[in-house]
Design a protein around this motif. Structure first.
Motif, PDB file in Angstrom:
ATOM      1  N   ARG A   1       0.824  -1.216   0.000  1.00  0.00           N
ATOM      2  CA  ARG A   1       0.000   0.000   0.000  1.00  0.00           C
ATOM      3  C   ARG A   1       0.854   1.260   0.000  1.00  0.00           C
ATOM      4  NH1 ARG A   1      -4.357  -1.091   4.536  1.00  0.00           N
ATOM      5  NH2 ARG A   1      -2.535  -2.087   5.467  1.00  0.00           N
ATOM      6  N   GLU A   2       1.991   1.197   0.706  1.00  0.00           N
ATOM      7  CA  GLU A   2       2.907   2.350   0.650  1.00  0.00           C
ATOM      8  C   GLU A   2       3.477   2.508  -0.759  1.00  0.00           C
ATOM      9  OE1 GLU A   2       4.629   1.789   5.160  1.00  0.00           O
ATOM     10  OE2 GLU A   2       6.078   2.075   3.574  1.00  0.00           O
ATOM     11  N   MET A   3       3.783   1.360  -1.382  1.00  0.00           N
ATOM     12  CA  MET A   3       4.345   1.420  -2.739  1.00  0.00           C
ATOM     13  C   MET A   3       3.323   1.990  -3.713  1.00  0.00           C
ATOM     14  SD  MET A   3       6.254  -1.585  -4.917  1.00  0.00           S
ATOM     15  CE  MET A   3       7.836  -1.551  -4.096  1.00  0.00           C
ATOM     16  N   LEU A   4       2.069   1.616  -3.541  1.00  0.00           N
ATOM     17  CA  LEU A   4       1.007   2.137  -4.401  1.00  0.00           C
ATOM     18  C   LEU A   4       0.907   3.655  -4.257  1.00  0.00           C
ATOM     19  CD1 LEU A   4      -1.504   1.705  -6.278  1.00  0.00           C
ATOM     20  CD2 LEU A   4      -2.870   1.582  -4.184  1.00  0.00           C
ATOM     21  N   ALA A   5       0.881   4.117  -3.002  1.00  0.00           N
ATOM     22  CA  ALA A   5       0.714   5.569  -2.768  1.00  0.00           C
ATOM     23  C   ALA A   5       1.892   6.341  -3.363  1.00  0.00           C
ATOM     24  CB  ALA A   5       0.586   5.837  -1.265  1.00  0.00           C
ATOM     25  N   ALA A   6       3.113   5.838  -3.120  1.00  0.00           N
ATOM     26  CA  ALA A   6       4.296   6.545  -3.621  1.00  0.00           C
ATOM     27  C   ALA A   6       4.313   6.530  -5.146  1.00  0.00           C
ATOM     28  CB  ALA A   6       5.568   5.891  -3.079  1.00  0.00           C
ATOM     29  N   THR A   7       3.962   5.386  -5.724  1.00  0.00           N
ATOM     30  CA  THR A   7       3.996   5.263  -7.184  1.00  0.00           C
ATOM     31  C   THR A   7       2.965   6.185  -7.827  1.00  0.00           C
ATOM     32  OG1 THR A   7       4.696   2.972  -6.971  1.00  0.00           O
ATOM     33  CG2 THR A   7       3.822   3.623  -9.100  1.00  0.00           C
ATOM     34  N   GLN A   8       1.758   6.184  -7.263  1.00  0.00           N
ATOM     35  CA  GLN A   8       0.712   7.019  -7.861  1.00  0.00           C
ATOM     36  C   GLN A   8       1.092   8.497  -7.809  1.00  0.00           C
ATOM     37  OE1 GLN A   8      -2.859   5.382  -6.015  1.00  0.00           O
ATOM     38  NE2 GLN A   8      -3.469   4.605  -8.035  1.00  0.00           N
ATOM     39  N   ALA A   9       1.774   8.891  -6.732  1.00  0.00           N
ATOM     40  CA  ALA A   9       2.214  10.287  -6.640  1.00  0.00           C
ATOM     41  C   ALA A   9       3.280  10.584  -7.679  1.00  0.00           C
ATOM     42  CB  ALA A   9       2.749  10.574  -5.241  1.00  0.00           C
ATOM     43  N   GLU A  10       4.159   9.613  -7.942  1.00  0.00           N
ATOM     44  CA  GLU A  10       5.295   9.849  -8.843  1.00  0.00           C
ATOM     45  C   GLU A  10       4.926   9.771 -10.322  1.00  0.00           C
ATOM     46  OE1 GLU A  10       8.079  10.987  -7.909  1.00  0.00           O
ATOM     47  OE2 GLU A  10       7.812  10.712  -5.753  1.00  0.00           O
ATOM     48  N   VAL A  11       3.939   8.940 -10.674  1.00  0.00           N
ATOM     49  CA  VAL A  11       3.664   8.752 -12.105  1.00  0.00           C
ATOM     50  C   VAL A  11       2.843   9.887 -12.718  1.00  0.00           C
ATOM     51  CG1 VAL A  11       3.893   6.235 -12.163  1.00  0.00           C
ATOM     52  CG2 VAL A  11       1.645   7.269 -11.701  1.00  0.00           C
ATOM     53  N   THR A  12       2.362  10.793 -11.905  1.00  0.00           N
ATOM     54  CA  THR A  12       1.488  11.843 -12.457  1.00  0.00           C
ATOM     55  C   THR A  12       2.197  12.665 -13.537  1.00  0.00           C
ATOM     56  OG1 THR A  12       2.129  13.257 -10.636  1.00  0.00           O
ATOM     57  CG2 THR A  12       0.015  12.129 -10.414  1.00  0.00           C
ATOM     58  N   ALA A  13       3.534  12.768 -13.447  1.00  0.00           N
ATOM     59  CA  ALA A  13       4.251  13.557 -14.460  1.00  0.00           C
ATOM     60  C   ALA A  13       5.203  12.693 -15.284  1.00  0.00           C
ATOM     61  CB  ALA A  13       5.030  14.675 -13.777  1.00  0.00           C
ATOM     62  N   ALA A  14       5.057  11.354 -15.164  1.00  0.00           N
ATOM     63  CA  ALA A  14       6.040  10.480 -15.828  1.00  0.00           C
ATOM     64  C   ALA A  14       5.651  10.159 -17.271  1.00  0.00           C
ATOM     65  CB  ALA A  14       6.192   9.190 -15.031  1.00  0.00           C
ATOM     66  N   ASP A  15       6.659   9.772 -18.063  1.00  0.00           N
ATOM     67  CA  ASP A  15       6.425   9.306 -19.428  1.00  0.00           C
ATOM     68  C   ASP A  15       6.445   7.782 -19.487  1.00  0.00           C
ATOM     69  OD1 ASP A  15       6.720  11.965 -20.867  1.00  0.00           O
ATOM     70  OD2 ASP A  15       8.615  11.862 -19.768  1.00  0.00           O
ATOM     71  N   VAL A  16       7.191   7.178 -18.542  1.00  0.00           N
ATOM     72  CA  VAL A  16       7.346   5.714 -18.559  1.00  0.00           C
ATOM     73  C   VAL A  16       7.213   5.193 -17.128  1.00  0.00           C
ATOM     74  CG1 VAL A  16       8.915   3.796 -19.080  1.00  0.00           C
ATOM     75  CG2 VAL A  16       8.990   5.856 -20.505  1.00  0.00           C
TER      76      VAL A  16
ATOM     77  N   GLU B   1      -6.372  -9.342  -0.157  1.00  0.00           N
ATOM     78  CA  GLU B   1      -5.564  -9.078  -1.355  1.00  0.00           C
ATOM     79  C   GLU B   1      -5.000  -7.662  -1.340  1.00  0.00           C
ATOM     80  OE1 GLU B   1      -7.357 -10.783  -4.830  1.00  0.00           O
ATOM     81  OE2 GLU B   1      -6.148  -9.516  -6.146  1.00  0.00           O
ATOM     82  N   ASN B   2      -3.781  -7.527  -1.782  1.00  0.00           N
ATOM     83  CA  ASN B   2      -3.160  -6.207  -1.910  1.00  0.00           C
ATOM     84  C   ASN B   2      -3.630  -5.523  -3.180  1.00  0.00           C
ATOM     85  OD1 ASN B   2      -1.514  -5.322   0.196  1.00  0.00           O
ATOM     86  ND2 ASN B   2       0.111  -6.761  -0.343  1.00  0.00           N
ATOM     87  N   PRO B   3      -3.523  -4.206  -3.223  1.00  0.00           N
ATOM     88  CA  PRO B   3      -3.845  -3.529  -4.493  1.00  0.00           C
ATOM     89  C   PRO B   3      -2.833  -3.926  -5.558  1.00  0.00           C
ATOM     90  CG  PRO B   3      -2.840  -2.001  -2.921  1.00  0.00           C
ATOM     91  CD  PRO B   3      -3.108  -3.274  -2.172  1.00  0.00           C
ATOM     92  N   ASP B   4      -3.278  -3.986  -6.804  1.00  0.00           N
ATOM     93  CA  ASP B   4      -2.360  -4.253  -7.913  1.00  0.00           C
ATOM     94  C   ASP B   4      -1.880  -2.894  -8.434  1.00  0.00           C
ATOM     95  OD1 ASP B   4      -1.216  -4.731 -10.462  1.00  0.00           O
ATOM     96  OD2 ASP B   4      -2.251  -6.665 -10.555  1.00  0.00           O
ATOM     97  N   ILE B   5      -0.629  -2.595  -8.159  1.00  0.00           N
ATOM     98  CA  ILE B   5      -0.088  -1.260  -8.474  1.00  0.00           C
ATOM     99  C   ILE B   5      -0.040  -1.034  -9.976  1.00  0.00           C
ATOM    100  CG2 ILE B   5       1.938   0.241  -8.208  1.00  0.00           C
ATOM    101  CD1 ILE B   5       2.570  -1.496  -5.650  1.00  0.00           C
ATOM    102  N   LEU B   6       0.478  -2.024 -10.683  1.00  0.00           N
ATOM    103  CA  LEU B   6       0.599  -1.890 -12.139  1.00  0.00           C
ATOM    104  C   LEU B   6      -0.780  -1.713 -12.771  1.00  0.00           C
ATOM    105  CD1 LEU B   6       2.185  -1.976 -14.773  1.00  0.00           C
ATOM    106  CD2 LEU B   6       2.164  -4.469 -14.644  1.00  0.00           C
ATOM    107  N   LEU B   7      -1.722  -2.538 -12.323  1.00  0.00           N
ATOM    108  CA  LEU B   7      -3.081  -2.458 -12.883  1.00  0.00           C
ATOM    109  C   LEU B   7      -3.677  -1.074 -12.630  1.00  0.00           C
ATOM    110  CD1 LEU B   7      -5.141  -4.350 -14.300  1.00  0.00           C
ATOM    111  CD2 LEU B   7      -6.123  -4.762 -12.051  1.00  0.00           C
ATOM    112  N   ALA B   8      -3.500  -0.579 -11.407  1.00  0.00           N
ATOM    113  CA  ALA B   8      -4.058   0.736 -11.061  1.00  0.00           C
ATOM    114  C   ALA B   8      -3.461   1.832 -11.947  1.00  0.00           C
ATOM    115  CB  ALA B   8      -3.799   1.045  -9.585  1.00  0.00           C
ATOM    116  N   VAL B   9      -2.150   1.772 -12.145  1.00  0.00           N
ATOM    117  CA  VAL B   9      -1.497   2.802 -12.967  1.00  0.00           C
ATOM    118  C   VAL B   9      -1.918   2.640 -14.424  1.00  0.00           C
ATOM    119  CG1 VAL B   9       0.715   3.686 -13.797  1.00  0.00           C
ATOM    120  CG2 VAL B   9       0.458   3.072 -11.388  1.00  0.00           C
ATOM    121  N   ALA B  10      -1.968   1.377 -14.890  1.00  0.00           N
ATOM    122  CA  ALA B  10      -2.313   1.124 -16.297  1.00  0.00           C
ATOM    123  C   ALA B  10      -3.733   1.575 -16.615  1.00  0.00           C
ATOM    124  CB  ALA B  10      -2.133  -0.355 -16.623  1.00  0.00           C
ATOM    125  N   GLN B  11      -4.585   1.626 -15.594  1.00  0.00           N
ATOM    126  CA  GLN B  11      -5.978   2.035 -15.831  1.00  0.00           C
ATOM    127  C   GLN B  11      -6.156   3.547 -15.730  1.00  0.00           C
ATOM    128  OE1 GLN B  11      -8.072  -0.407 -13.025  1.00  0.00           O
ATOM    129  NE2 GLN B  11      -8.374  -2.073 -14.501  1.00  0.00           N
TER     130      GLN B  11
END
Ligand code: CTP
Length: 408
Positions: free
Chosen positions: A258-273, A308-318
């Protein structure tokens, strides 16, 4: 690795106590496959002898523009023409001032001035006392050197030989080596932002124990390094691993999914990849016990309920940015069997353009790996190689798939 194989480096030493680190640097460059021609100023020879540098480089050291060993007596021309790069380490405050002025009254500054400027890059590793470093004259000289086309490698911070503490130390040999290797990599991801997840997650059972897995994080760290070498701005969201952060990469440490999800979602907002290499725990205990779970003497094991944990990749991909193609998502699949079938199915399930498959038990903790790239068109195999080599291939592959970058 032989990341500098075929490269001929002129290593210039100027007067400074950091000359002692240049011996180690020379050795590291040679070990990485480079040929190294050392050139020393008179001041540098006060700190370390040409004998040491000759022994480490395996070549006679140059120190004078009047060196009669050169048949045409033009070492400044001969040495600068054959170099793939000139690296000044350490570069003193005085020597920077000399470069800025285009001075040419001793061999090293002369050959820097005489180098073919578009073909032979000049890399500068400054080293000096913190007050000298902070002085406006030095800062002005740095800016001018950069404007004149030199690459400034920055300085380290910490204890100085003079007893003071601050900025101005020469970077360590391994840092300089990494910077030089990176310098020669093609800048395929210039102006791109890349987010990478890496390592395992740790799902706490109680304050003492938890559930994790064997992921070492090495592949993700290698991808972060390769993306940075390719010129990207890179953020690495790392689970609990003890690997060193690659040079120039921003690292965000997390523990649970869940920490990884939160950090990732914050970081990908301006990412290209976005590259998801993390081995995220699929489940976590429903509740973390506030105190250590003790044996109760009955002989019965405690019953732990999982969710079940959140699926980080799935969340970002959606996300909207991923679906519109602004954010390019890459997933990894660690399988134990039927790699191709699972990889294909996983790519479609996660709704991502590219999925990289590998056999988990054959790669966890290893320094090399073997990858399968699965996209809508089919499958491509990247043969067994070190994780860094594979990461560079993957980064090149990803770069070729991105929409053209906006011109700056
Ligand atoms: N992943 C993720 N979040 C999760 C689980 C997986 O971001 N909770 C990402 C991984 O980083 C990887 C990809 O999804 O890029 C595939 O992970 P993997 O564990 O192999 O697949 P699962 O989705 O767990 O599927 P399965 O259990 O069927 O193997």
């Amino acid at each position: 690795m032989n990341d500098l194989a075929g490269k001929h480096i002129v290593l210039g030493l100027t007067g400074g106590i950091a000359c002692y680190k240049a011996a180690e640097l020379c050795r590291a460059l040679v070990k990485e496959g480079a040929t190294v021609q050392v050139v020393m100023t008179e001041a540098a020879q006060q700190f370390i002898t040409p004998v040491t540098m000759q022994a480490l480089s395996g070549r006679i050291v140059y120190g004078s523009q009047w060196d009669a060993r050169e048949p045409n007596n033009m070492p400044h021309i001969n040495l600068s023409r054959e170099a793939d790069a000139i690296l000044l380490a350490p570069c003193s405050a005085d020597f920077m001032a000399r470069l800025v002025q285009g001075r040419a009254d001793e061999l090293l500054s002369l050959l820097c001035l005489a180098r073919p400027i578009e073909r032979v890059p000049l890399l500068v590793a400054p080293a000096m006392n913190r007050e000298m470093w902070a002085h406006p004259a030095t800062q002005r000289n740095m800016a001018q050197l950069a404007a004149d086309g030199a690459t400034l490698l920055g300085v380290g911070s910490g204890d100085q030989a003079c007893g003071e503490t601050g900025d101005g130390r020469m970077l360590d040999p391994q840092e300089l080596l990494a910077d030089l290797v990176a310098f020669f990599q093609p800048k395929l991801l210039a102006r791109r932002r890349v987010v990478v997840t890496a390592g395992p997650t740790f799902e706490a059972l109680d304050p003492i124990r938890g559930i994790t897995n064997h992921s070492s994080g090495k592949m993700g760290f290698a991808i972060a390094r390769a993306a940075r070498e390719a010129g990207a701005e890179v953020t690495l969201v790392a689970g609990p691993v003890s690997l060193a952060t690659p040079r120039g990469v921003r690292r965000v440490d997390v523990r649970s999914a869940r920490e990884m999800l939160a950090a990732t979602q914050a970081e990908v907002t301006a990412a290209d990849v976005f590259v998801a290499t993390a081995a995220v725990a699929d489940w976590r205990p429903v509740a973390e016990a506030g105190q250590k779970i003790k044996k109760d003497g009955s002989g019965d094991a405690p019953v732990v309920a999982f969710t079940e944990n959140p699926d980080i990749l799935l969340a970002v991909a959606q996300s909207e940015r991923a679906r519109s193609g602004t954010l390019f998502c890459v997933g990894f699949a660690a399988e134990s069997h039927d790699l191709l079938t699972h990889a294909k199915a996983k790519r479609e399930r996660k709704g991502i353009p590219l999925l990289v498959g590998n056999i988990g038990p054959l790669t966890f903790g290893q320094d090399d790996n073997q990858l399968l790239l699965v996209d809508a068109q089919g499958v491509q195999e990247l043969p067994r190689a070190s994780k860094l080599v594979l990461a560079r291939w993957l980064v090149a592959d990803i770069a070729a798939r991105l929409p053209a970058a906006a011109t700056p």
